[in-house]
Write an enzyme that holds these catalytic residues in place. Structure first.
Site, PDB file in Angstrom:
ATOM      1  N   ASN A  63      -0.406   6.649  -2.453  1.00  0.00           N
ATOM      2  CA  ASN A  63       0.984   6.639  -2.004  1.00  0.00           C
ATOM      3  C   ASN A  63       1.651   5.285  -2.223  1.00  0.00           C
ATOM      4  O   ASN A  63       2.329   5.074  -3.224  1.00  0.00           O
ATOM      5  CB  ASN A  63       1.066   7.041  -0.532  1.00  0.00           C
ATOM      6  CG  ASN A  63       2.497   7.344  -0.112  1.00  0.00           C
ATOM      7  OD1 ASN A  63       3.122   8.241  -0.657  1.00  0.00           O
ATOM      8  ND2 ASN A  63       3.018   6.597   0.853  1.00  0.00           N
ATOM      9  N   ASP A  64       1.456   4.351  -1.327  1.00  0.00           N
ATOM     10  CA  ASP A  64       2.179   3.080  -1.389  1.00  0.00           C
ATOM     11  C   ASP A  64       1.912   2.314  -2.680  1.00  0.00           C
ATOM     12  O   ASP A  64       2.796   1.620  -3.181  1.00  0.00           O
ATOM     13  CB  ASP A  64       1.807   2.192  -0.195  1.00  0.00           C
ATOM     14  CG  ASP A  64       2.219   2.823   1.120  1.00  0.00           C
ATOM     15  OD1 ASP A  64       3.256   3.510   1.139  1.00  0.00           O
ATOM     16  OD2 ASP A  64       1.503   2.644   2.119  1.00  0.00           O
ATOM     17  N   VAL A  65       0.707   2.428  -3.235  1.00  0.00           N
ATOM     18  CA  VAL A  65       0.336   1.613  -4.401  1.00  0.00           C
ATOM     19  C   VAL A  65       1.030   2.073  -5.682  1.00  0.00           C
ATOM     20  O   VAL A  65       0.924   1.409  -6.720  1.00  0.00           O
ATOM     21  CB  VAL A  65      -1.194   1.600  -4.612  1.00  0.00           C
ATOM     22  CG1 VAL A  65      -1.883   0.973  -3.417  1.00  0.00           C
ATOM     23  CG2 VAL A  65      -1.733   3.003  -4.887  1.00  0.00           C
ATOM     24  N   SER A  71       0.895   5.058   5.555  1.00  0.00           N
ATOM     25  CA  SER A  71       1.733   4.047   6.206  1.00  0.00           C
ATOM     26  C   SER A  71       3.032   4.629   6.748  1.00  0.00           C
ATOM     27  O   SER A  71       3.765   3.960   7.453  1.00  0.00           O
ATOM     28  CB  SER A  71       2.071   2.930   5.208  1.00  0.00           C
ATOM     29  OG  SER A  71       2.940   3.418   4.210  1.00  0.00           O
TER      30      SER A  71
END
Length: 458
Positions: A382-384, A423
């Protein structure tokens, strides 16, 4: 005299083995050998301890080693790869707790002489206790025992005041003419509470850095207590682990573009609702279409994330990659430094599945290749891969280096559902024109893709 020489020489050899082991663990190719070297060093240091003049309580020592070894052996055999981060966290916490316990015993004996020795024992106790209680909270979060982060009113002020009070009590212990048991007890309670209070508000997205930071704390605490007890092997091992943990923490924080102070005092979980509203809609595709896009591509870059680990899909992913390579497709893997829930998590999973090391690239090595890739396959990350880190200054992850999956001609995202990632930050990648989502567990979704690739290759 001969016995002292033998003990000192053995501790020196053990320290060398620790250093060689840590160096070996820096690469997947030599990691297994590194673990063996470090293990031999630990066995040597433990055996030599029994030869120390004046040593007693051998029965209790053997009982502790037997019980601890049995628990570690059984849990190590049973733990799933997806649960490895929390095992690392709790084992690291045990190291910090042991350092604090050594200091507690030394305080109870009341045989420490000199301000410097008392100061080092106090520092070791403080750092070890914080590492222990903080690691327990980290374990609870990763294990799912603690479902969410808890932030107190005026959290930063509470952290600072509690830290100052704890240091003040520790200072009183150092300058006091005799050891006051009540003062020591209050000091340990405050130190343990400090570890809990600091870690409670930290969200899962920051947990890899926190685990690494507590690892550095544990090494530092062990080094201090080694000095107090006059054991060179503990001093060297503590310094090596502390230095390695500190460097790794800095690298992880850099990979997230978040100063360590922000991780401790401005947790990402508290800002996860920030960022601009994401426009567009998520577009779905089926396993057959996903298989066709990759089967007839020239280059596919696979980006694994924690979703792949949860599904245990690494073997299926490698099976699919081998089928694509047999069809003439170039397949490589891209790993972000904070992918998963601990440093190196994805690398270990892929190595376990048999993926050759030369096919696994880190962010700096692979990022320039995405623009030339026909397909970027994102599995549970996700965030990466969130392009908001490049474009949205109001995003909590703005400035964090990401894998440029969005620059590929086509992006396929394997995702269990339509919710946000760990997150809690919405991912703009999922709404881009060149992105399609393949919903379902990674194990099931990749399994279906494999069947279609096989059918297309007949």
């Amino acid at each position: 005299m001969a016995m002292k020489w033998l003990i000192d020489a053995s501790y020196f050899v053990a320290a060398i083995l620790f250093i060689l082991g840590l160096k070996g663990m820096s690469s997947p190719v030599s990691a297994r050998k590194g673990i063996v070297w470090a293990g031999v060093g630990m066995v040597l240091a433990t055996v030599v301890t029994f030869l120390t003049p004046g040593m007693h309580n051998f029965a209790l020592m053997l009982l502790a080693i037997t019980l601890g070894g049995a628990v570690a052996w059984i849990s190590g055999k049973k733990v799933a790869m997806t649960d490895m981060p929390q095992m690392v966290a709790i084992y690291n916490g045990m190291g910090g707790g042991a350092a604090a316990a050594i200091a507690a015993v030394e305080f109870a004996r009341g045989e420490m002489h000199g301000v410097v020795v008392t100061l080092l024992a106090t520092l070791g106790a403080l750092i070890g206790a914080v590492s222990f209680s903080g690691s327990v909270i980290a374990w609870a979060k990763l294990q799912g025992v603690m479902k969410k982060a808890f932030r107190l009113p005026a959290q930063n002020a509470v952290n600072i005041v509690l830290a100052l009070v704890t240091v003040a009590v520790g200072g009183a212990i150092v300058i006091a003419p005799t050891i006051d048991p009540l003062l020591v007890g209050a000091f340990f309670v405050l130190a343990l509470l400090l570890g809990v209070i600091i870690t409670l508000p930290i969200g899962g997205a920051d947990m890899p850095v926190v685990i690494s930071l507590f690892n550095a704390f544990t090494g530092l605490a062990v080094g201090f207590e080694g000095f107090v007890m006059g054991i060179p092997a503990l001093i060297i091992a503590g310094i090596v682990v502390g230095a390695a943990g500190t460097l790794l923490t800095q690298l992880m924080a850099k990979a997230m573009n978040r100063p360590i102070s922000n991780i401790l005092f401005v947790p990402m979980a508290g800002a996860a609702s920030g960022g601009e509203a994401v426009e567009g809609e998520q577009k779905e595709l089926g396993a057959m279409d996903a298989a066709a896009l990759m089967r007839y591509a020239s280059k596919v870059i696979i980006v694994p994330g924690y979703g792949m680990a949860v599904a245990g899909a690494q073997h299926k992913v490698w099976e699919m990659a081998e089928l694509l390579e047999e069809a003439g497709v170039e397949v490589v893997f891209a790993i972000h430094p904070v992918a998963g829930r601990m440093p190196g998590h994805m690398n270990v999973l892929l190595a376990e599945a048999g993926v050759p090391y030369e096919k696994i690239f880190d962010l700096e090595e692979i990022n320039g290749d995405f623009a030339q890739a026909d397909v970027a396959l994102v599995i549970g990350a996700n965030d990466v891969v969130n392009p908001s880190a490049r474009t949205d200054k109001s995003s909590p992850i703005y400035g964090m280096p990401i894998l440029n999956a969005d620059l590929a001609q086509n992006v396929i995202v394997v995702k269990r559902g339509k919710g946000t990632g760990y997150s809690g930050i919405e991912n703009a990648l999922f709404y881009k024109e060149n992105t399609r989502l393949l919903y379902g567990s990674a194990q099931q979704a990749i399994g279906e893709v494999i069947q279609h690739v096989k059918a297309m290759s007949v």
